[in-house]
Design an enzyme around this catalytic site. Structure first.
Site, PDB file in Angstrom:
ATOM      1  CD  GLN A 292       9.124  -0.984  11.794  1.00 18.98           C
ATOM      2  OE1 GLN A 292       8.186  -1.739  11.988  1.00 18.98           O
ATOM      3  NE2 GLN A 292       9.269  -0.317  10.665  1.00 18.98           N
TER       4      GLN A 292
ATOM      5  N   GLY B 170       5.843   8.246   1.273  1.00 16.23           N
ATOM      6  CA  GLY B 170       6.855   7.935   2.290  1.00 16.23           C
ATOM      7  C   GLY B 170       7.704   6.738   1.858  1.00 16.23           C
ATOM      8  CG  HIS B 171       5.948   2.844   1.560  1.00 14.83           C
ATOM      9  ND1 HIS B 171       4.590   3.059   1.612  1.00 14.83           N
ATOM     10  CD2 HIS B 171       6.241   2.068   2.633  1.00 14.83           C
ATOM     11  CE1 HIS B 171       4.079   2.443   2.659  1.00 14.83           C
ATOM     12  NE2 HIS B 171       5.054   1.839   3.312  1.00 14.83           N
TER      13      HIS B 171
ATOM     14  CG  ASN C 178      -2.038   1.046   1.037  1.00 17.17           C
ATOM     15  OD1 ASN C 178      -2.253   1.864   1.916  1.00 17.17           O
ATOM     16  ND2 ASN C 178      -2.698   1.055  -0.090  1.00 17.17           N
TER      17      ASN C 178
ATOM     18  CB  VAL D 156       6.947  11.622   3.242  1.00 18.52           C
ATOM     19  CG1 VAL D 156       6.242  12.454   2.173  1.00 18.52           C
ATOM     20  CG2 VAL D 156       8.373  11.286   2.797  1.00 18.52           C
TER      21      VAL D 156
ATOM     22  CD  GLU E 269      14.552  10.072  10.800  1.00 13.60           C
ATOM     23  OE1 GLU E 269      13.889  11.131  10.672  1.00 13.60           O
ATOM     24  OE2 GLU E 269      15.780  10.053  10.958  1.00 13.60           O
TER      25      GLU E 269
ATOM     26  CB  SER F 178       0.257   6.242   8.114  1.00 16.33           C
ATOM     27  OG  SER F 178      -0.256   5.001   8.568  1.00 16.33           O
TER      28      SER F 178
ATOM     29  CG  HIS G 211       2.456   6.114   1.996  1.00 16.62           C
ATOM     30  ND1 HIS G 211       3.672   6.583   2.438  1.00 16.62           N
ATOM     31  CD2 HIS G 211       2.009   5.279   2.985  1.00 16.62           C
ATOM     32  CE1 HIS G 211       3.932   6.090   3.633  1.00 16.62           C
ATOM     33  NE2 HIS G 211       2.947   5.285   3.982  1.00 16.62           N
TER      34      HIS G 211
HETATM   35  O1  PAF Z   1       7.209  -0.796   8.800  1.00 14.62           O
HETATM   36  C1  PAF Z   1       6.720  -1.777   8.199  1.00 14.62           C
HETATM   37  O2  PAF Z   1       6.123  -1.647   7.139  1.00 14.62           O
HETATM   38  C2  PAF Z   1       6.896  -3.172   8.780  1.00 14.62           C
HETATM   39  O3  PAF Z   1       6.846  -3.144  10.159  1.00 14.62           O
HETATM   40  C3  PAF Z   1       8.161  -3.910   8.284  1.00 14.62           C
HETATM   41  C4  PAF Z   1       9.431  -3.184   8.687  1.00 14.62           C
HETATM   42  C5  PAF Z   1       8.114  -4.018   6.761  1.00 14.62           C
HETATM   43  C6  PAF Z   1       8.212  -5.311   8.874  1.00 14.62           C
HETATM   44  O4  PAF Z   1       7.093  -6.054   8.534  1.00 14.62           O
END
Ligand code: PAF
Length: 280
Positions: A153, A36-37, A32, A176, A148, A185, A34
């Site tokens: 995490q 940010g990714h 999914n 972002v 971040e 998100s 966005h």
């Molecule tokens: O941040 C995420 O999308 C998840 O927690 C990750 C790091 C891909 C692990 O499943």
């Protein structure tokens, strides 16, 4: 861009790149995608010869009453975005490929995994640590890129990588945001129209606390209580609102220099998290 679904095919591709002397950057995601990714993928593109992205909605990091089943799965659109951002390989394993047998090995990063989000989501970070460790063993990248936005995490994974001597460099990439400040998100899609209007209050609240600290305020508790009350009046249910040391996420004292303001709050059925980190 190649899309690969099995570990054996992934390993073969990686082996070929390694024998050609190429460096590899890795962006793990749950899909999914966005902006940010995509900013992680774009940074990866600048830093290594080959960019691997994984999409895997990891069941072991969701609690029993959480949104594993409803988590948005948008494979086709994600593939198009990754092609457009020049990723080289998408690893898209099924649950059976990632967990072919019942796992008996756990990874728990003591203290970091059980505070803040770990308190309200017991076992969440253990699930994250195991899946990221498995993915790192499969991809064996030189560089791991993480957002971040998930500050805790990032801290958990940094500690795990250091403790287990996993040979990878980690780069945290700035959150972002939408034009109104809301952190991007996948879960923002759960917000109703009214909730979406209110959601930027989260970033406003943590930014206000940061600005007050930078202006010299030292009683952190008073600052976060005041902002929590504003949020509660607007309809948020605040899970935590804390000023912590950014290095280890332990409670911050008035003399600590490197700080992070972290928040998690529910708006309707959506749990939102955000943070700002800064030095004074
Ligand atoms: O941040 C995420 O999308 C998840 O927690 C990750 C790091 C891909 C692990 O499943």
């Amino acid at each position: 861009m190649q899309t690969i679904k099995t570990t054996s095919a992934l390993r073969a591709a990686i082996r070929q790149w390694r024998s050609d002397g190429l460096s590899i950057a890795f962006v793990p995601t749950m899909g999914n995608l966005h902006a940010g990714h995509i900013s992680l993928v774009e940074t990866a593109r600048q830093q290594a010869d080959k960019v691997v992205v994984s999409i895997f909605v990891n069941p072991t990091q969701f609690g029993l009453n959480e949104d594993f089943d409803s988590y948005p799965r948008t494979e086709r659109e994600d593939q198009e975005k990754l092609i457009a951002s020049n990723a080289d390989l998408l690893f898209l394993p099924a649950v059976q490929e990632m967990y072919p047998q019942t796992s008996k090995t756990g990874i728990s990063v003591a203290s970091l995994s059980t505070i803040l989000c770990g308190e309200s989501r017991p076992g969440h970070f253990d699930g994250v640590a195991v899946v990221v460790c498995k993915l790192l063993n499969m991809v064996q990248p030189d560089l791991l890129l993480l957002g971040e936005k998930d500050f805790q995490q990032l801290a958990v994974i940094r500690q795990m990588v250091a403790d287990l001597n996993i040979p990878v460099e980690i780069k945290g990439i700035a959150t972002v945001r939408e034009a109104d400040g809301l952190a991007m998100s996948s879960r923002n899609a759960y917000l109703s129209e009214t909730e979406r209007q209110l959601a930027p209050m989260l970033f406003q609240a943590i930014s206000t606390v940061r600005d007050e600290i930078l202006a010299g305020a030292a009683d952190f508790e008073t600052l976060v209580v005041r902002q929590s009350q504003r949020l509660q009046q607007a309809g948020f249910v605040v899970d935590y609102f804390q000023v912590r040391r950014s290095a280890d996420l332990m409670p911050a004292s008035a003399t600590d220099q490197s700080l992070v303001v972290l928040i998690a709050a529910r708006l309707g059925k959506t749990r939102l998290i955000d943070n700002v980190h800064f030095c004074r």
